[in-house]
Design a protein around this motif. Structure first.
Motif, PDB file in Angstrom:
ATOM      1  N   SER A 169     -15.124  40.241  41.063  1.00 32.40           N
ATOM      2  CA  SER A 169     -14.946  38.998  41.820  1.00 32.40           C
ATOM      3  C   SER A 169     -16.311  38.365  42.062  1.00 32.40           C
ATOM      4  O   SER A 169     -17.356  39.010  41.917  1.00 32.40           O
ATOM      5  N   SER A 170     -16.275  37.105  42.476  1.00 33.92           N
ATOM      6  CA  SER A 170     -17.511  36.398  42.780  1.00 33.92           C
ATOM      7  C   SER A 170     -18.235  37.020  43.961  1.00 33.92           C
ATOM      8  O   SER A 170     -19.463  37.144  43.973  1.00 33.92           O
ATOM      9  N   THR A 171     -17.469  37.435  44.978  1.00 33.57           N
ATOM     10  CA  THR A 171     -18.082  38.010  46.173  1.00 33.57           C
ATOM     11  C   THR A 171     -18.812  39.306  45.840  1.00 33.57           C
ATOM     12  O   THR A 171     -19.968  39.514  46.233  1.00 33.57           O
ATOM     13  N   GLU A 172     -18.136  40.176  45.071  1.00 30.86           N
ATOM     14  CA  GLU A 172     -18.772  41.441  44.679  1.00 30.86           C
ATOM     15  C   GLU A 172     -20.004  41.183  43.817  1.00 30.86           C
ATOM     16  O   GLU A 172     -21.042  41.835  43.992  1.00 30.86           O
ATOM     17  N   ALA A 173     -19.892  40.213  42.942  1.00 25.38           N
ATOM     18  CA  ALA A 173     -21.006  39.911  42.043  1.00 25.38           C
ATOM     19  C   ALA A 173     -22.213  39.401  42.819  1.00 25.38           C
ATOM     20  O   ALA A 173     -23.359  39.795  42.546  1.00 25.38           O
ATOM     21  N   PHE A 174     -21.994  38.518  43.791  1.00 24.98           N
ATOM     22  CA  PHE A 174     -23.117  37.974  44.545  1.00 24.98           C
ATOM     23  C   PHE A 174     -23.809  39.062  45.359  1.00 24.98           C
ATOM     24  O   PHE A 174     -25.049  39.085  45.461  1.00 24.98           O
ATOM     25  N   ASP A 175     -23.019  39.982  45.946  1.00 23.09           N
ATOM     26  CA  ASP A 175     -23.616  41.095  46.700  1.00 23.09           C
ATOM     27  C   ASP A 175     -24.494  41.962  45.795  1.00 23.09           C
ATOM     28  O   ASP A 175     -25.603  42.351  46.172  1.00 23.09           O
ATOM     29  N   LEU A 176     -23.990  42.255  44.583  1.00 23.29           N
ATOM     30  CA  LEU A 176     -24.779  43.064  43.641  1.00 23.29           C
ATOM     31  C   LEU A 176     -26.055  42.339  43.234  1.00 23.29           C
ATOM     32  O   LEU A 176     -27.129  42.945  43.115  1.00 23.29           O
ATOM     33  N   ALA A 177     -25.957  41.018  43.038  1.00 25.15           N
ATOM     34  CA  ALA A 177     -27.110  40.244  42.578  1.00 25.15           C
ATOM     35  C   ALA A 177     -28.218  40.202  43.610  1.00 25.15           C
ATOM     36  O   ALA A 177     -29.403  40.146  43.270  1.00 25.15           O
TER      37      ALA A 177
END
Length: 852
Positions: A169-177
């Motif tokens: 998801s976008s939320t998970e991706a932004f946290d990882l980034a």
């Protein structure tokens, strides 16, 4: 040749594409419907190198079968170009899913021939993981809500060596980034929590993730999707149904950009470290200008042993002293530097002078960087380097740019610049200056006889002689070759000739000694006046050059002052133009040979002469005579291909000493022309004129000797002509040349006999075979009994000495009859034939064909 299968319904489009392909050497197999095209493809696959397909406007069974089969093995490997009138997602999707396929609009169908070679030679190459050992692995964040897509694309990326992390998801991706470092983010466009373009925008706007390069991944081709993704910060759009090789290529391209950026940054950091640790001095100052720190290079350059000798002091008190700035003409004022430091201004490339502890001044280039800590101005960092050696080199290069390396005098460019300054200065003054243009006489003789080294030494010695005669205000330059220029500032007009002529007398009194021999040196000098009315330095140079050429024309070893009230310039302008055309003709081999017959009178039937002229053509037509001797004449052609009389350009050639080159060109061209003559002309003789400037046997004899050997010619077929005036002016040189050429088997004629002086007395001493009677005695022979008597006398004396005569300027049948009565042996003139670029033969038809 490569064969192309081409399918298109429209006859007009088929014709246009066919012509384009044929013009580029393709073989084209054309079909107007998909059914026959499909049949040919399936039956003769190996026959075609590529397919060009006009996208069907309407689908039917055959079109569907064709599109389907082109995506199946083995047909999916053949290069394909799809042409369409419009673009839509269905077409782009189909094209994108097939390898080695291009899509082109019909409006740009001519691009097909540019695209085909790329498709025919294209091979997909896997991007290597790392190009060099220092490359770090590329890290990729793959974002897709589909588990199947995540697994598929992760395997592809892992197989290429990328370090891949996935997010659903976008939320998970932004946290990882924000927690890890990623180089690339590949983001599915349609996701449940928010679309991929929003994630692209978040990554771009966050300082922690702004350096991540984003790409959108979608299964649908849509202008809106692509535009939205690119606007949000994506730099690439990928399609889930496109070939794997294309997906890899897109990622590889992004990776290359990242690696290049990384390497540039690494190199910048490395170079910064090198510059900091070696040559440059760096010191810091506070807002009051007091030194707060120094690096080791600062101590070494300035000669200090410890940092403490510098820290706490002001540069002006230690090494940047105001006296040194004035003494050594620094380019910057100390107060300007102090103000820049106080106000927090950055200065770059400032040149000034520092003083070492031993008092030695050194030239430095410094840069001032404002020092800010937590946004507060705290002083400046000054970086400097010793540029003393560079400055010395710059001065040396500047000297070389302005001086002639041989004579060490000012060169032409610098002298012209100074001449321009003088012209501008005098526009506001009543003073008069002058340019003295010096051209050594017979310098070429020195070079040719005792070598170029001697010529160089002569130029050096002449330069020193001239320097000894100059005033402090005068300028002397070497203009090139054997030419010098002197700018005389503020001269007296009445004494100008005397001043200039003194330089000529300097040469006359100077002997050049080489290898025990002494050589007299002379010069021709032209002078141009410079005053408030002078337009430009170019005008001055032209006027001085004209005056110099006029001085040469007066017999050399003379001085001439340009006089604008006479027509010298217009005449010389014309001559300079001719000299350029002559030189171009020599270089480009664009002179033309013309031939005028010289006819024997002995066998001529005086009762069968045409009244209208064209005697040779008349005799050839009646096959009653064949002329075997022709004078070789030189012509230039104008812009319309018409011959120009030599009277227009020969005077210029003589004045500019170009005749030796012209004579050599004529001789070489004549030998080449004789070698190319038809067998029936094997007995033709050429007579060739030699000027008074070409009497040097050391040049002409070897040229002729080599030519007759090269072309296997009989030297007896060549007869050389020199004028009476030339022979009398330099009898020794003329006799020597005649003797040398006659040894080879040639013959000689004395041209324009009677136009000189003491002509008869010289005949006995000149070993010539023929006497050509000057045309001024022949033109009016019918009306002037004195001319007839002179012609008769010349002929009788020539025969007594064993020589034959030729009468020039023969213009009528009556003149021929009278000349034969006088005993003349040969005739030449317009009545016989005008000069022509061909030689008459016995067969008139062949002759006319040649002339046409």
């Amino acid at each position: 040749m490569q064969e192309i299968l081409f399918i298109e319904h429209s006859a007009t489009l088929r014709h246009a594409m066919k012509q384009s392909l044929i013009n580029h050497s393709y073989v084209v197999d054309i079909h107007e419907d998909f059914e026959t095209g499909l049949k040919k493809l399936t039956e003769h696959l190996d026959q075609y190198e590529a397919i060009i397909l006009g996208w069907p406007e309407e689908n039917n069974t055959s079109t569907d079968e064709m599109l389907a089969i082109l995506c199946e093995a083995p047909y999916d490997e053949i290069p394909l170009v799809v042409l369409s009138h419009e673009v839509d997602s269905a077409k782009i999707g189909w094209v994108s899913s097939r390898l080695n396929t291009a899509f082109i609009m019909w409006d740009s169908f001519e691009d097909t021939v540019k695209t085909l070679p790329q498709l025919l030679t294209h091979q997909f190459v896997e991007e290597p993981f790392c190009d060099i050992e220092t490359d770090l692995p590329i890290t990729i964040l793959l974002v897709d809500d589909s588990p199947t897509a995540r697994v598929k694309f992760r395997k592809i990326l892992d197989s290429c060596g990328y370090l891949t992390t996935t997010a659903s998801s976008s939320t998970e991706a932004f946290d990882l980034a924000t927690q890890q470092k990623f180089d690339i983010a590949i983001i599915d466009y349609f996701m449940p929590d928010e679309n991929g373009d929003l994630l692209c925008k978040k990554l771009r706007n966050n300082t922690q993730t702004a350096n991540i390069r984003s790409a959108v991944l979608t299964s649908t081709y849509s202008d809106r999707v692509i535009q939205s993704a690119l606007s949000a910060g994506a730099i690439e759009c990928m399609f889930k149904n496109e070939p794997v090789a294309l997906f890899k290529a897109r990622v590889a391209a992004m990776s290359r950009g990242i690696r290049i950026t990384n390497r540039i940054e690494q190199e910048r950091t490395r170079l910064e470290g090198i510059l900091t640790s070696v040559g440059d001095g760096v010191y810091g100052v506070n807002t009051a200008g007091i030194i707060t720190f120094v690096n080791p290079a600062t101590r070494n350059i300035l000669g200090y042993r410890a940092d403490e000798e510098l820290i706490g002091s002001h540069p002006d008190a230690l090494f940047h002293k105001y006296e040194s700035v004035n003494t050594y003409a620094s380019t910057i004022d100390l107060r300007h530097l102090g103000l820049a430091i106080k106000e927090g201004k950055e200065l770059q490339g400032v040149e000034t002078i520092f003083t070492r502890t031993d008092g030695t001044p050194i030239q430095v280039e410094l840069t001032i960087f404002p020092l800010r800590i937590d946004g507060k101005h705290e002083g400046a960092v000054v970086a400097f380097r010793d540029v003393s050696i560079r400055k010395l080199l710059e001065e040396e290069l500047k000297w070389q740019a302005n001086h002639d390396p041989l004579t060490k005098l000012l060169n032409r460019k610098y002298l012209e610049d100074q001449l321009d300054h003088e012209v501008q200065r005098l526009k506001r003054s009543d003073e008069i200056s002058a340019l003295v243009y010096i051209d050594l006489d017979r310098f070429k003789y020195i070079n040719d006889t005792i070598g170029h080294a001697a010529g160089d030494q002569l130029l050096i010695e002449i330069s020193q002689q001239l320097l000894g005669r100059l005033r402090k205000s005068d300028l002397l330059g070497h203009l090139g070759g054997d030419e010098f220029g002197i700018v005389l500032r503020n001269v007296d007009h009445d004494n100008l000739f005397s001043v200039a002529d003194n330089f000529r007398e300097l040469f006359s009194s100077y002997d050049f000694v080489r290898e025990g021999r002494s050589y007299k040196i002379h010069a021709s000098i032209g002078v141009a006046i410079i005053d408030c009315e002078t337009v430009s330095y170019g005008e001055v140079l032209a006027n001085a050059d004209i005056a110099c050429h006029i001085a040469k024309g007066q017999g050399r070893n003379s001085t001439h002052i340009y006089d604008p009230d006479h027509h010298e310039k217009s005449v010389m302008d014309l001559e300079l133009g001719w000299s350029t055309r002559i030189q171009t003709a020599l270089e480009k081999d664009s002179f033309h040979l013309y031939f005028q017959p010289i006819m024997p009178l002995a066998d001529l039937d005086l009762d069968d002469l045409p009244e209208e002229g064209n005697l040779l053509e008349y005799l050839v037509k009646n096959q009653s005579n064949h002329c075997s001797t022709y004078e070789v004449l030189l012509r230039l052609h104008n812009g319309h291909g018409e011959p120009i009389s030599p009277n227009a350009f020969m005077p210029t050639a003589e004045r500019f000493n170009m005749m030796p080159d012209i004579d050599q060109w004529v001789l070489s061209a004549a030998m080449k022309r004789m070698a190319a003559l038809e067998p029936e002309l094997e007995n033709v003789t050429f007579t060739i004129n030699l000027s008074g400037q070409s009497l040097d046997p050391d040049i002409l004899v070897p040229l002729f000797s080599e030519g007759i050997k090269k072309y296997k010619l009989d030297p007896a077929r060549f007869l050389f002509e020199i004028t009476e005036t030339t022979a009398i002016n330099d009898t020794f040189a003329a006799n020597k040349l005649i003797s040398e050429l006659k040894k080879l088997g040639c013959r000689f004629a004395l041209d324009d006999f009677g136009s000189g002086y003491c002509s008869f007395s010289h005949l006995k001493r000149l070993p010539v075979d023929y006497i050509k009677i000057d045309g001024m005695f022949v033109k009016d022979i019918l009306n002037d009994t004195m001319d007839m008597a002179i012609v008769r006398s010349i002929t009788n004396i020539a025969h007594t000495l064993g020589k034959e005569t030729v009468a020039e300027f023969v213009e009528s049948a009556d003149a021929i009859r009278l000349l034969k009565d006088c005993g003349v042996d040969y005739i030449q003139g317009f009545y016989i034939a005008k000069p022509a670029p061909v030689i008459f033969k016995n067969n008139l038809q062949e002759t006319k064909k040649k002339l046409g």
